[in-house]
Design an enzyme around this catalytic site. Sequence first.
Site, PDB file in Angstrom:
ATOM      1  CG  MET A  47      -1.688  -1.217   1.631  1.00 15.03           C
ATOM      2  SD  MET A  47      -2.525  -0.935   3.270  1.00 15.03           S
ATOM      3  CE  MET A  47      -2.769  -2.643   3.765  1.00 15.03           C
TER       4      MET A  47
ATOM      5  N   GLY B 184       1.525   7.523   2.914  1.00 10.64           N
ATOM      6  CA  GLY B 184       1.258   6.606   4.109  1.00 10.64           C
ATOM      7  C   GLY B 184      -0.030   6.330   4.670  1.00 10.64           C
TER       8      GLY B 184
ATOM      9  CG  PHE C 140       8.236   2.266   4.907  1.00  7.88           C
ATOM     10  CD1 PHE C 140       9.301   2.234   5.534  1.00  7.88           C
ATOM     11  CD2 PHE C 140       7.548   3.194   5.200  1.00  7.88           C
ATOM     12  CE1 PHE C 140       9.937   3.312   5.933  1.00  7.88           C
ATOM     13  CE2 PHE C 140       7.956   4.395   5.520  1.00  7.88           C
ATOM     14  CZ  PHE C 140       9.426   4.473   5.930  1.00  7.88           C
TER      15      PHE C 140
ATOM     16  CB  THR D  12       6.306  -6.576   5.859  1.00 11.93           C
ATOM     17  OG1 THR D  12       6.488  -5.365   6.940  1.00 11.93           O
ATOM     18  CG2 THR D  12       6.817  -7.832   6.582  1.00 11.93           C
TER      19      THR D  12
ATOM     20  N   PRO E 277      -8.915  -4.061  10.208  1.00  4.58           N
ATOM     21  CG  PRO E 277     -11.294  -3.806  10.350  1.00  4.58           C
ATOM     22  CD  PRO E 277     -10.448  -3.624   9.358  1.00  4.58           C
TER      23      PRO E 277
ATOM     24  CD  GLU F 178      -2.140  -4.176   8.096  1.00  8.88           C
ATOM     25  OE1 GLU F 178      -2.770  -4.170   6.850  1.00  8.88           O
ATOM     26  OE2 GLU F 178      -1.033  -3.407   8.118  1.00  8.88           O
ATOM     27  NE  ARG F 179      -6.740   0.432  12.123  1.00  7.49           N
ATOM     28  CZ  ARG F 179      -7.659   0.273  11.332  1.00  7.49           C
ATOM     29  NH1 ARG F 179      -8.916  -0.141  11.396  1.00  7.49           N
ATOM     30  NH2 ARG F 179      -7.501   1.316  10.357  1.00  7.49           N
TER      31      ARG F 179
END
Length: 257
Positions: A128, A134, A159, A161, A244, A246-247
């Site tokens: 993303m 960001g 950034f 991952t 959600p 992901e959080r």
Amino acid sequence: MLPQLHRQPWMDSDIETFRDQVRRYIAAEMAPHLPVWREQGYIPREVWRPFGEMGFMLPELPEEYGGAGASLAYQLVVQDELTRAEMPNNVTVHSIASHYIMDFGTEAQKQRWLPKLGSGEMLVGIAMTEPGCGTDLKAISTRARRDGDHYVIDGAKTFITNGFTCNLLIVVARTGEAGSRGLSLIVLETENLPGFRVGRLLEKIGMPASDTAELFFDGVRVPADQLLGGVEGHGFKQLMGQLPYERMSIAVPAAAV
Ligand SMILES: Cc1cc2nc3c(=O)[nH]c(=O)nc-3n(C[C@H](O)[C@H](O)[C@H](O)COP(=O)(O)OP(=O)(O)OC[C@H]3O[C@@H](n4cnc5c(N)ncnc54)[C@H](O)[C@@H]3O)c2cc1C
């Protein structure tokens, strides 16, 4: 039995047995290599194949795609154990990105990618963030232009991952108008993909063994059937639907730390 752990209300003896297997596997097969992985800045993708074969990569994957169809608790136990052993977040992101395909993929896309994501043959990332974008995902500028049966992708991400080691990548790109309605998610098989380039491995203050990379797309041609879900303009909605999870997947390892 793991007496030193506080027993969570959702924990049962099956999950505890699974946790014990995961813990033993990590201690025997992974922990000895961690210093090298930290030094080089990534865990080789081959590590995830036996991890997947043990059923640890994506235990929540439904049975029809080769998984165990286990509850999400099993995935979170894997993330918890990896983090307790000071392993980085590659499996967390793999699970997060795999859920996009589970939840939004067409049946053909699910059949094509999910079994390999469960077995560890494929490692997936999600791209993303961009050098100039960001938090404000509506401003994404990486563009995917339709050209016959393909999309042509131009832009840059940062950034990311698993960016250095993944062989499957979900890219958030602009297929239409400015703002949130013009975004789509496109899945790329990145090995030997012309125009796709991995830039620097970024140094961080933590998780040195996690590959966090810059990615560049220069006229990357992707078959149009790799548009996630097959409908343009649903990207932002898909992102909001998965953030959600992901959080939560960040909260569990954060608590483990
Ligand atoms: C280790 C690591 C791994 C990552 N992995 C991935 C990955 O796999 N895929 C991926 O796509 N991205 C990844 N990211 C990027 C991450 O998602 C972004 O860093 C994050 O979205 C924040 O973006 P930014 O760094 O550009 O900060 P900015 O968007 O510039 O925000 C900086 C600060 O300003 C605040 N802020 C921004 N806008 C506002 C506003 N309007 N009002 C008030 N406050 C505001 C933010 O809350 C934040 O505190 C990763 C980052 C790290 C550090």
